[in-house]
Design a protein around this motif. Structure first.
Motif, short mmCIF file in Angstrom:
data_model
loop_
_atom_site.label_atom_id
_atom_site.label_comp_id
_atom_site.label_asym_id
_atom_site.label_seq_id
_atom_site.Cartn_x
_atom_site.Cartn_y
_atom_site.Cartn_z
N LEU A 246 0.95 -1.21 0.11
CA LEU A 246 0.06 -0.01 0.07
C LEU A 246 0.78 1.26 0.13
CD1 LEU A 246 -2.88 1.08 0.25
CD2 LEU A 246 -2.74 1.01 2.79
N ALA A 247 1.99 1.07 0.91
CA ALA A 247 2.77 2.31 0.80
C ALA A 247 3.61 2.81 -0.62
CB ALA A 247 4.00 2.05 2.11
N ASP A 248 3.82 1.43 -1.15
CA ASP A 248 4.43 1.58 -2.34
C ASP A 248 3.60 2.07 -3.34
OD1 ASP A 248 6.73 1.14 -0.92
OD2 ASP A 248 6.80 -1.28 -1.81
N GLY A 249 2.19 2.35 -3.16
CA GLY A 249 1.27 2.62 -4.05
C GLY A 249 0.43 1.52 -4.96
N VAL A 250 0.76 0.33 -4.63
CA VAL A 250 -0.13 -0.79 -5.13
C VAL A 250 -1.54 -0.58 -4.91
CG1 VAL A 250 -0.33 -3.37 -5.06
CG2 VAL A 250 1.99 -2.44 -4.78
N GLN A 251 -2.32 -0.76 -5.96
CA GLN A 251 -3.89 -0.72 -5.95
C GLN A 251 -4.37 -1.77 -6.24
OE1 GLN A 251 -4.74 2.83 -8.44
NE2 GLN A 251 -4.85 4.12 -6.44
N ARG A 252 -3.72 -2.57 -7.16
CA ARG A 252 -4.44 -3.80 -7.49
C ARG A 252 -3.41 -4.94 -7.57
NH1 ARG A 252 -6.97 -3.40 -12.83
NH2 ARG A 252 -9.03 -3.17 -12.22
N ALA A 253 -3.50 -6.01 -7.06
CA ALA A 253 -2.28 -7.30 -7.23
C ALA A 253 -2.85 -8.33 -7.20
CB ALA A 253 -1.59 -7.05 -5.91
N LEU A 254 -2.23 -9.27 -7.93
CA LEU A 254 -2.52 -10.60 -8.16
C LEU A 254 -1.91 -11.37 -6.92
CD1 LEU A 254 -1.82 -11.15 -11.71
CD2 LEU A 254 -3.84 -11.56 -10.87
N VAL A 255 -2.64 -12.41 -6.61
CA VAL A 255 -1.98 -13.25 -5.53
C VAL A 255 -1.75 -14.75 -5.83
CG1 VAL A 255 -2.36 -14.05 -3.19
CG2 VAL A 255 -3.42 -11.92 -3.99
N PHE A 256 -0.36 -15.10 -5.52
CA PHE A 256 -0.19 -16.67 -5.81
C PHE A 256 -0.14 -17.47 -4.36
CE2 PHE A 256 3.10 -20.11 -6.22
CZ PHE A 256 2.25 -20.80 -7.05
N PRO A 257 -1.13 -18.14 -4.18
CA PRO A 257 -1.11 -19.06 -3.19
C PRO A 257 -0.15 -20.33 -3.34
CG PRO A 257 -3.08 -19.32 -4.18
CD PRO A 257 -2.46 -18.52 -5.24
N THR A 258 0.70 -20.80 -2.43
CA THR A 258 1.66 -21.72 -2.80
C THR A 258 0.96 -23.18 -2.40
OG1 THR A 258 2.52 -21.76 -0.37
CG2 THR A 258 3.68 -20.44 -2.33
#
Ligand SMILES: CC1=C(CCC(=O)O)c2cc3nc(cc4[nH]c(cc5[nH]c(cc1n2)c(C)c5CCC(=O)O)c(CCC(=O)O)c4C)C(CCC(=O)O)=C3C
Ligand SMILES: [Fe+2]
Length: 353
Positions: free
Chosen positions: A100-112
């Protein structure tokens, strides 16, 4: 083919201790509210202390992330990768705060984890929900980033091919007539019954494990094999999926089997359940019985694993057509920790024992 743009990829894993003092607090995190008896915790603590209190899982994740970063760069996909866990540092909520602090608004998530079911899929949704709530609550003005979880990949050709090659190698190291045995983490029978949407009739986890095993066996040309379970936890009076791998090795011995190849199809890397429960306990049992034993390598360090992750990413960013070897529904891809369907993989109430 249309793609959607994302700012980052969050690598979401289980977490593991990185020193002797981490072990107990890590185990408390894993088992909070889950009715795992203290005797079981003491036993598992010893497994970790046997390796100096260090689980290989964080190192293996960092190595896999480095490979994925290289693969993304090689394929010209600009996506920074972040690492967060359910049970140990870096914790998912702390990582999401950084994103969030880096400005990410939308991310994909890879669950292991490749599979459906509560522990293998839905609990990662809960982690996503918890992490978003934590960073949302911490800042009044900013909203938590939107998180889109990548789908289950137990039937992806890159996952199956990796296990198939490793299985061929293990079999080649053994005398003729070796038995091929697939193993995955056991779960309570009630949890497996609740796995998948109710309309599917349950058993999504065990059915997917059986299907991945079938696909690998087919790829290596082995017609007869077994699917068994390992690393059972919980109070003894609660039924879990069985037979257990160690008991099964004994049963095979009684049937006259003299060599066994054990394929940890339920896991993506050589973490503690693999190096302790298989490489120590199962191998020791086989040794006692005079059986030859080989453990099949997990995909984590195979270049195909990084390729798989990038391909799953490109399904979203570039509309790449999902590749699957089974007819099972492609599930697990949801937004902001929502379940796949109403009541999908509902957590089963665990007795406090
Ligand atoms: C299906 C499944 C996967 C595969 C999917 C996935 O990969 O996510 C998995 C992975 C893992 N499980 C792990 C460790 C542990 N699991 C425990 C306990 C439990 N696992 C369960 C299921 C699963 N677990 C369940 C139903 C329990 C009972 C408590 C509860 O109902 O939740 C306990 C508590 C002690 C014990 O009783 O064993 C520990 C320490 C580690 C890290 C190892 C390392 O440090 O290298 C990994 C990758
Ligand atoms: Fe586990």
């Amino acid at each position: 083919m249309e793609g959607v743009s994302f700012d980052a990829l969050l690598w979401l894993s289980f977490g593991g201790p990185e020193g002797p003092a981490d072990v107990r607090p890590f185990l408390e995190n894993v088992t909070r509210g889950r009715g795992v008896p203290p005797e079981r915790l003491d036993e598992v603590e010893q497994h970790y202390q046997h390796f100096g209190g260090v689980s290989p899982i964080n190192r293996l994740n960092r190595e896999a992330i480095a490979a994925v970063e290289a693969e993304l760069a090689g394929q010209g996909v600009k996506l920074p990768v972040y690492f967060g866990n359910r049970n140990w540092h870096p914790m998912a909520e702390d990582t999401l705060g950084k994103m969030l602090a880096d400005g990410v608004q939308r991310a994909l998530v890879f669950p292991t984890s490749a599979y459906g079911g509560y522990s293998a899929c839905r609990q990662y949704d809960e982690d996503i929900e918890r992490a978003r709530a934590a960073v949302g609550a911490a800042s009044d003005e900013q909203q938590a980033p939107e998180l889109v979880k990548l789908r289950q990949f137990f039937d992806h050709p890159l996952f199956i091919d990796s296990f198939a090659d490793a299985t061929r190698q293990a079999l080649a190291s053994l005398p003729d007539g070796a038995r091929l045995v697939f193993t995955a983490h056991s779960v309570p029978v009630s949890a497996d019954k609740a796995a998948g949407p109710p309309s599917e009739g349950g058993g999504r986890y065990s059915k997917q494990v059986a299907e991945a095993s079938r696909l690998v066996a087919e790829a290596v040309g082995v017609a007869e094999y077994d699917v068994v379970w390992q690393s059972r936890s919980g109070p003894p009076q609660i039924p879990w999926l069985d037979p257990d791998i160690v008991d099964h090795i004994e049963a095979l011995h009684e049937q006259g089997v003299t060599a066994v190849a054990v394929c940890p199809i339920g896991f993506v890397s050589d973490h503690l359940e693999v190096i302790w429960d298989l490489d120590n306990e199962a191998a020791e049992k086989a040794g006692e019985l005079g059986m030859a034993f080989a453990r099949v390598a997990t995909p984590n360090s195979d270049p195909r694993f990084a390729q798989l992750v990038v391909e799953l990413v490109r399904e979203h960013t570039e509309g790449v057509t999902p590749r699957k070897l089974s007819d099972f529904t492609a599930a697990g891809c949801t937004v902001n920790g929502a379940p796949c369907a109403p009541l999908c993989c509902e957590p089963v109430k665990r007795p406090a024992r």
